[in-house]
Design a protein around this motif. Structure first.
Motif, PDB file in Angstrom:
ATOM      1  N   SER A   1       0.841  -1.210   0.000  1.00  0.00           N
ATOM      2  CA  SER A   1       0.000   0.000   0.000  1.00  0.00           C
ATOM      3  C   SER A   1       0.868   1.249   0.000  1.00  0.00           C
ATOM      4  N   GLN A   2       1.877   1.265   0.868  1.00  0.00           N
ATOM      5  CA  GLN A   2       2.703   2.466   1.004  1.00  0.00           C
ATOM      6  C   GLN A   2       3.626   2.673  -0.198  1.00  0.00           C
TER       7      GLN A   2
ATOM      8  N   SER B   1       3.023   2.030  -3.338  1.00  0.00           N
ATOM      9  CA  SER B   1       2.350   2.651  -4.483  1.00  0.00           C
ATOM     10  C   SER B   1       1.964   4.095  -4.177  1.00  0.00           C
ATOM     11  N   ARG B   2       1.584   4.373  -2.943  1.00  0.00           N
ATOM     12  CA  ARG B   2       1.297   5.771  -2.576  1.00  0.00           C
ATOM     13  C   ARG B   2       2.543   6.645  -2.725  1.00  0.00           C
TER      14      ARG B   2
ATOM     15  N   SER C   1       3.305   7.529  -6.382  1.00  0.00           N
ATOM     16  CA  SER C   1       2.402   8.603  -6.852  1.00  0.00           C
ATOM     17  C   SER C   1       2.827   9.949  -6.289  1.00  0.00           C
ATOM     18  N   PHE C   2       3.172   9.949  -5.015  1.00  0.00           N
ATOM     19  CA  PHE C   2       3.599  11.194  -4.379  1.00  0.00           C
ATOM     20  C   PHE C   2       4.846  11.756  -5.057  1.00  0.00           C
TER      21      PHE C   2
ATOM     22  N   GLU D   1      -2.644   7.201   6.460  1.00  0.00           N
ATOM     23  CA  GLU D   1      -2.249   8.556   6.054  1.00  0.00           C
ATOM     24  C   GLU D   1      -1.056   9.056   6.876  1.00  0.00           C
TER      25      GLU D   1
ATOM     26  N   GLU E   1       2.012   7.331   5.671  1.00  0.00           N
ATOM     27  CA  GLU E   1       2.306   7.929   4.374  1.00  0.00           C
ATOM     28  C   GLU E   1       3.088   9.243   4.518  1.00  0.00           C
ATOM     29  N   LYS E   2       2.628  10.116   5.406  1.00  0.00           N
ATOM     30  CA  LYS E   2       3.278  11.411   5.630  1.00  0.00           C
ATOM     31  C   LYS E   2       4.731  11.238   6.062  1.00  0.00           C
TER      32      LYS E   2
ATOM     33  N   GLN F   1       6.921  10.029   3.234  1.00  0.00           N
ATOM     34  CA  GLN F   1       7.198  11.071   2.239  1.00  0.00           C
ATOM     35  C   GLN F   1       8.396  11.910   2.663  1.00  0.00           C
TER      36      GLN F   1
END
Ligand code: Z5A
Ligand code: MG
Length: 212
Positions: free
Chosen positions: A24-25, A27-28, A31-32, A184, A187-188, A191
């Motif tokens: 999940s992470q 692919s996110r 995109s980011f 989320e 994810e942050k 990033q």
């Protein structure tokens, strides 16, 4: 001078127990990065699309049986067959976000009782990640996520052993992110640390090899 070398991409690896949220992470994250104008690709091991990958896939789904050493070497071969493409991509500026790598190889095989140094040996000379992110989750919490499917290693007792083996491999350079947070939040954090890593590689950090 006018002859400035093109900056290279970063090799970022996500590791963690089953269901820790790696796929999940990953692919996110891709995109980011693309949204930030950073050219990035999602990679995964095992790469089930190759001939070796198909043997691995049959083993994982229990449609074939293989000796523990044999399957270990196949997982490693699956990384070796991708090594030169990986290097080319990195050198032409692509950042690679890789879902599992040599650490999964060593953790899963040593969890079966194989000698850890023997497990590491065939990984020597593969490209070393610029950063390893470990998504941290307990085997119990991971098991609660949607339940395990039917693949070979998807059992709580075995995942506990894998967790112990990962902790042996762990070194200070690893970034540990709490995988139990909402998606989320994970994810942050990812990033931020991945952007730092991309910047370092652009500034000329050298590509290294395993195992050191
Ligand atoms: N293996 C090996 O032995 N040797 C090697 O060299 C290599 C691998 C490379 C297949 O791997 C097996 O091969 C694996 C290791 C072994 N063994 N097992 N078992 P795989 O990568 O193909 O496995 P997978 O099928 O992709 O599953 P996974 O990696 O276990 O899951 P994940 O990628 O970490 O998690 P996810 O798919 O992103 O999320 C799982 C579920 O949790 C899903 O329903 C999500 O919606 C949910 N989720 C994710 N994040 C969260 C948060 N933050 N909160 C709540 N719920 C969440
Ligand atoms: Mg996955």
């Amino acid at each position: 001078e006018g002859n400035k070398m093109e900056s290279r991409g970063a090799l970022v690896v996500l590791e963690g127990l089953d269901r820790s949220g790696k796929s999940s992470q990953c692919s996110r994250l891709v995109s980011f990065l693309e949204g930030q104008g950073i050219s990035a690709e999602l990679w995964r091991f095992p790469d089930r699309t190759t001939n070796v990958g198909q043997m691995i896939s049959a083993y994982l789904s229990n449609t074939s049986q293989l000796d523990d050493h044999t399957i270990h070497l196949l997982f490693s071969a699956n990384r070796w067959e991708k090594r030169s493409l990986m290097e080319t991509k990195l050198k032409t500026g692509k950042t690679l976000i890789v879902d599992r790598y040599s650490y999964s190889g060593v953790a899963f095989s040593s969890a079966k009782g194989l000698d850890i140094e023997w497990c590491k040996a065939p990984e020597i000379g593969l490209l070393a990640p610029d950063m390893v992110v470990y998504l941290d989750i307990s085997p119990e919490k991971a098991a609660e996520r949607g339940g395990y499917g039917g693949e070979r290693y998807e059992k709580l007792e075995f995942q506990k052993k894998v967790a112990d083996c990962y902790s042996v491999l762990h070194d200070v350079s690893w970034k540990v992110v709490d995988g139990c947070q909402p998606m989320e939040d994970v994810e942050k954090q990812l990033q931020e640390i991945v952007l730092d890593c991309v910047t370092e590689c652009r500034k000329g950090k050298l590509l290294a090899t395993l195992w050191s």
